[in-house]
Motif scaffolding. Sequence first.
Motif, mmCIF file in Angstrom:
data_model
loop_
_atom_site.group_PDB
_atom_site.id
_atom_site.type_symbol
_atom_site.label_atom_id
_atom_site.label_comp_id
_atom_site.label_asym_id
_atom_site.label_seq_id
_atom_site.Cartn_x
_atom_site.Cartn_y
_atom_site.Cartn_z
ATOM 1 N N THR A 32 23.278 2.089 60.837
ATOM 2 C CA THR A 32 24.335 2.683 60.009
ATOM 3 C C THR A 32 24.991 3.866 60.704
ATOM 4 O OG1 THR A 32 23.091 2.076 58.041
ATOM 5 C CG2 THR A 32 24.825 3.699 57.758
ATOM 6 N N PRO A 33 26.314 3.873 60.805
ATOM 7 C CA PRO A 33 26.996 5.030 61.394
ATOM 8 C C PRO A 33 26.728 6.269 60.545
ATOM 9 C CG PRO A 33 28.498 3.171 61.157
ATOM 10 C CD PRO A 33 27.251 2.802 60.444
ATOM 11 N N LEU A 78 28.660 8.651 59.942
ATOM 12 C CA LEU A 78 29.804 8.919 59.072
ATOM 13 C C LEU A 78 29.702 8.150 57.755
ATOM 14 C CD1 LEU A 78 33.389 9.503 59.687
ATOM 15 C CD2 LEU A 78 32.936 7.284 58.670
ATOM 16 N N THR A 79 29.352 6.867 57.870
ATOM 17 C CA THR A 79 29.226 6.047 56.669
ATOM 18 C C THR A 79 28.067 6.543 55.812
ATOM 19 O OG1 THR A 79 29.819 4.297 58.203
ATOM 20 C CG2 THR A 79 29.317 3.637 55.958
ATOM 21 N N LEU A 100 28.974 9.742 53.964
ATOM 22 C CA LEU A 100 29.839 9.420 52.819
ATOM 23 C C LEU A 100 29.006 8.847 51.679
ATOM 24 C CD1 LEU A 100 32.935 7.820 54.603
ATOM 25 C CD2 LEU A 100 32.880 9.967 53.325
ATOM 26 N N PHE A 101 28.072 7.980 52.051
ATOM 27 C CA PHE A 101 27.184 7.371 51.056
ATOM 28 C C PHE A 101 26.413 8.459 50.299
ATOM 29 C CE2 PHE A 101 23.244 5.420 49.643
ATOM 30 C CZ PHE A 101 23.678 4.214 49.099
ATOM 31 N N PHE A 114 28.856 10.694 48.149
ATOM 32 C CA PHE A 114 29.528 10.103 46.993
ATOM 33 C C PHE A 114 28.590 9.322 46.075
ATOM 34 C CE2 PHE A 114 33.309 10.510 49.811
ATOM 35 C CZ PHE A 114 34.015 11.360 48.976
ATOM 36 N N VAL A 115 27.559 8.697 46.652
ATOM 37 C CA VAL A 115 26.727 7.819 45.827
ATOM 38 C C VAL A 115 25.613 8.584 45.108
ATOM 39 C CG1 VAL A 115 25.208 5.814 45.818
ATOM 40 C CG2 VAL A 115 27.282 5.789 47.200
ATOM 41 N N ALA A 149 33.006 4.044 63.715
ATOM 42 C CA ALA A 149 33.269 4.508 62.347
ATOM 43 C C ALA A 149 34.036 5.827 62.358
ATOM 44 C CB ALA A 149 31.956 4.662 61.587
ATOM 45 N N MET A 166 37.845 6.280 61.921
ATOM 46 C CA MET A 166 38.474 6.410 60.611
ATOM 47 C C MET A 166 39.183 7.755 60.489
ATOM 48 S SD MET A 166 36.352 6.882 57.134
ATOM 49 C CE MET A 166 36.767 8.387 56.288
ATOM 50 N N ILE A 167 38.582 8.791 61.089
ATOM 51 C CA ILE A 167 39.160 10.130 60.966
ATOM 52 C C ILE A 167 40.513 10.213 61.668
ATOM 53 C CG2 ILE A 167 38.760 12.599 61.431
ATOM 54 C CD1 ILE A 167 35.826 12.132 61.024
ATOM 55 N N SER A 213 34.579 1.549 57.766
ATOM 56 C CA SER A 213 34.325 2.710 56.910
ATOM 57 C C SER A 213 35.598 3.190 56.229
ATOM 58 C CB SER A 213 33.725 3.857 57.729
ATOM 59 O OG SER A 213 32.493 3.458 58.250
ATOM 60 N N ASN A 266 35.872 3.736 52.313
ATOM 61 C CA ASN A 266 36.265 5.037 51.795
ATOM 62 C C ASN A 266 37.532 4.944 50.961
ATOM 63 O OD1 ASN A 266 35.575 7.805 51.662
ATOM 64 N ND2 ASN A 266 37.407 8.235 52.876
ATOM 65 N N ASN A 294 36.648 3.606 47.609
ATOM 66 C CA ASN A 294 35.996 4.666 46.853
ATOM 67 C C ASN A 294 37.028 5.651 46.316
ATOM 68 O OD1 ASN A 294 34.144 6.660 45.909
ATOM 69 N ND2 ASN A 294 34.325 7.718 47.884
ATOM 70 N N PRO A 353 31.744 4.511 44.412
ATOM 71 C CA PRO A 353 31.292 4.632 45.795
ATOM 72 C C PRO A 353 30.227 3.610 46.191
ATOM 73 C CG PRO A 353 30.362 6.390 44.447
ATOM 74 C CD PRO A 353 31.308 5.632 43.566
ATOM 75 N N PHE A 354 29.365 3.203 45.247
ATOM 76 C CA PHE A 354 28.166 2.469 45.650
ATOM 77 C C PHE A 354 28.487 1.159 46.360
ATOM 78 C CE2 PHE A 354 24.569 -0.381 44.888
ATOM 79 C CZ PHE A 354 23.556 0.380 45.440
ATOM 80 N N PHE A 398 30.312 1.229 49.911
ATOM 81 C CA PHE A 398 29.504 1.738 51.023
ATOM 82 C C PHE A 398 28.328 0.828 51.340
ATOM 83 C CE2 PHE A 398 31.633 5.824 49.974
ATOM 84 C CZ PHE A 398 32.256 5.958 51.203
ATOM 85 N N VAL A 399 27.758 0.212 50.294
ATOM 86 C CA VAL A 399 26.674 -0.733 50.565
ATOM 87 C C VAL A 399 27.203 -1.908 51.385
ATOM 88 C CG1 VAL A 399 25.187 -2.469 49.494
ATOM 89 C CG2 VAL A 399 25.182 -0.114 48.648
ATOM 90 N N ALA A 439 29.783 -1.852 53.385
ATOM 91 C CA ALA A 439 30.072 -1.374 54.742
ATOM 92 C C ALA A 439 28.784 -1.288 55.558
ATOM 93 C CB ALA A 439 30.747 -0.003 54.670
ATOM 94 N N ILE A 440 27.745 -0.675 54.962
ATOM 95 C CA ILE A 440 26.486 -0.536 55.695
ATOM 96 C C ILE A 440 25.919 -1.914 56.018
ATOM 97 C CG2 ILE A 440 24.089 0.228 55.440
ATOM 98 C CD1 ILE A 440 25.191 2.704 53.956
#
Lengths: 217, 258, 218
Positions: free
Chosen positions: A59-60, A62-63, A66-67, A70-71, C160, C163-164, C171, C175, C178, C184-185, C188-189, C191-192
Amino acid sequence: MTWAAFETLLTGAGTTVALSLAGLAIGVPLGLALALIRWARIPVADQLVATYVSLVRATPLLTFVLFVFFVLPTMGLELDPVPAAIVTLALNTAPFNCEIWRAGLTNFPRDQLEAAEACGMTRTLAFRRIVAPQLWRVCLGPLVSEMTILLKATPAVAVIGVVEITRAASRIGAATYDPLPPFLAATVIYTLLIAVIVQAQRVIEALIARRYGYAAP
Amino acid sequence: MADAAPAVSARLVCKQFDGIEVLRDVSLDVAKGSTACIVGPSGSGKSTFLRCVNWLEQPTTGQILLNGAPMGVVPSPKGGTRPMTAKELALARTRVSMVFQHFALWPHLTVLGNVIEAPVHVLGRPRDEAVEDARRLLARVGLEAKADAFPHTLSGGQKQRVAISRALAMKPEVLLFDEPTSALDPEMVGEVLEVMRDLAKEGMTMMVVTHEMAFARDVADTIAFFDAGRVIETGDPKAFFTAPQTDRARRFLTRYGI
Amino acid sequence: MNGFAIVWQERALFLEGLWNTVSLVVAAIAISVPLSALGAVVLVEAPRPVARLARALIDLTRCVPFLLLAYVIYYGLPQLGLRFDAWWAGLVTMTLYNAAYLAEIFRSAWLALPKEGFEAARAYGFRPATLYRRIVLPQIAYASAPLVGGQIIVMIKDSALLMIITVREISFAANSINANYFTPFAPFVVAIGMYWMLSLIVEAWVRRVASGARLRYG
Ligand SMILES: Nc1ncnc2c1ncn2[C@@H]1O[C@H](COP(=O)(O)OP(=O)(O)OP(=O)(O)O)[C@@H](O)[C@H]1O
Ligand SMILES: [Mg+2]
């Protein structure tokens, strides 16, 4: 670049160092705990740790940040950006440290362990008296590399609004319409930080080698 | 009668690794105060057998008795046995010490630290007493001057003499040696064998796996010849070296020019 | 509405993200492998001053964070008259950044190879070009495969950060879902999960190469 801009950068550098150190302070011992769970082959926990390691390694950061940012609040755990960044850095570096400690444990010279066993040491005692004092020396090099990787990974937490070196540099650049000087200054700061870490590692390894005749058995 | 029991008695020990038979029905008695030398071709199971004696390997079937008491298992009141707990096993292992081919010294401890480590932390002896003891043991192998040195500064022969001191510091009932001189340069073999000879004379009970046939002939009270996981000859060294009973042993000895 | 349903509804965004991540990684590998092989040759064989310069550049690159390099290329280079759009800036960053690490990996694999084989090849009359192609490079490839695999996973994860600088990769997709739906959940899940899948693919590839290496080297 003005002096004020430079100060902003230095504050950013302080944040980077503080975040990295906090992440390490939690992540390195956590990694050791995870490694010991795997070393002792504690059923179920062993598989859980293996999955966690595999998942986080993929997992990056960054991701991941964020997780966490936010989560977790949706699960009732509200974290400010800085604590969220520290938690993420720690959880992110722990699996890598776990693999380093685990390699140190599995490659530990078997004959030394057998000698300990033959003397009637239990596994716990052998770990405490024979393995632990040598383990950290073997793992020092890889742990330091991991430390520099963590340091270079910290810019990812900028995405949740933490202002560390890189973010500070880009802000200055955006404000002055002259981005190259702050980026150059940031590069110099990173290089210095990494040089300091690597130099410290060399000194420690030299001390170990002088005393025990080896840095890694 | 516990007192009449041999120091070590192996009874029909079998050992398999993943279904491959490495030891088959090995039985051997070592009388108290005697030295047994174990010889045989490479891969015949000598090390495995020795490691069964202190339970570094668990025999698949069979029994090891130390002065009459079973190793590795505890007779349960209802009859039968149960495996020892880790604690019980650790305690039982303190009665047997082992010297390894590659010394297996602990590199983070000084010579003295190596010798007192287990007495202090396993047997719980007072440190001063252990240190005093250790210095005496190191003196007798001629290494009192090296007490504060770290292992990496020693020669192979010196390392092995430290390892022997470390083993003796446990005051064991039996001392096991697995090819203690095989990793040494030729000129250092003598100094280690000398120490072992002295121990034999003083009545230490020893089991020695070795390829030093001259040592075996001079020092052993019993010879056990291993071949393909079995003991195919045991007995008096004179008889074994001058008139081996089996073809295998004869051929084995020829290779050593005997 | 259920988060995963939203992700499904916005699947085009995620597929675009997956496509951008994968295409960036594949393109960066395709360029940075030969580039870094060349870099390794320079490090090992070039005349002193050239090798020194290459070493300094590589070490400098290895000292800075990926994001900083991305900023320099996306925001800094236009100042010097070099302008890229986000995807291309991402590709340049990934290529340069990874080439520095790969060069170092190849160099150490090379130096660790036993030299007897090269000498034997020379004794058999191999000329340099053939020697490299037939003897040196295959051995370096086998020896460095696990580290290269690790570096590719690092590369996937670094992507990732793009993205910035507004690259629409995985990502970014997560994002923005989200941000638009406040769920968010699920994004991101997902994406991961995508990153995990990509790195499992790389690991499977490394295992295959490693078993080929075991066949040859035991
Ligand atoms: N842990 C193990 N797992 C599987 N096989 C083993 C293991 N240990 C030993 N063996 C096998 O058991 C056999 C006997 O090995 P052992 O080490 O006891 O022989 P040895 O007589 O001591 O030989 P050497 O003189 O070479 O030391 C060998 O075939 C060996 O491959
Ligand atoms: Mg052996």
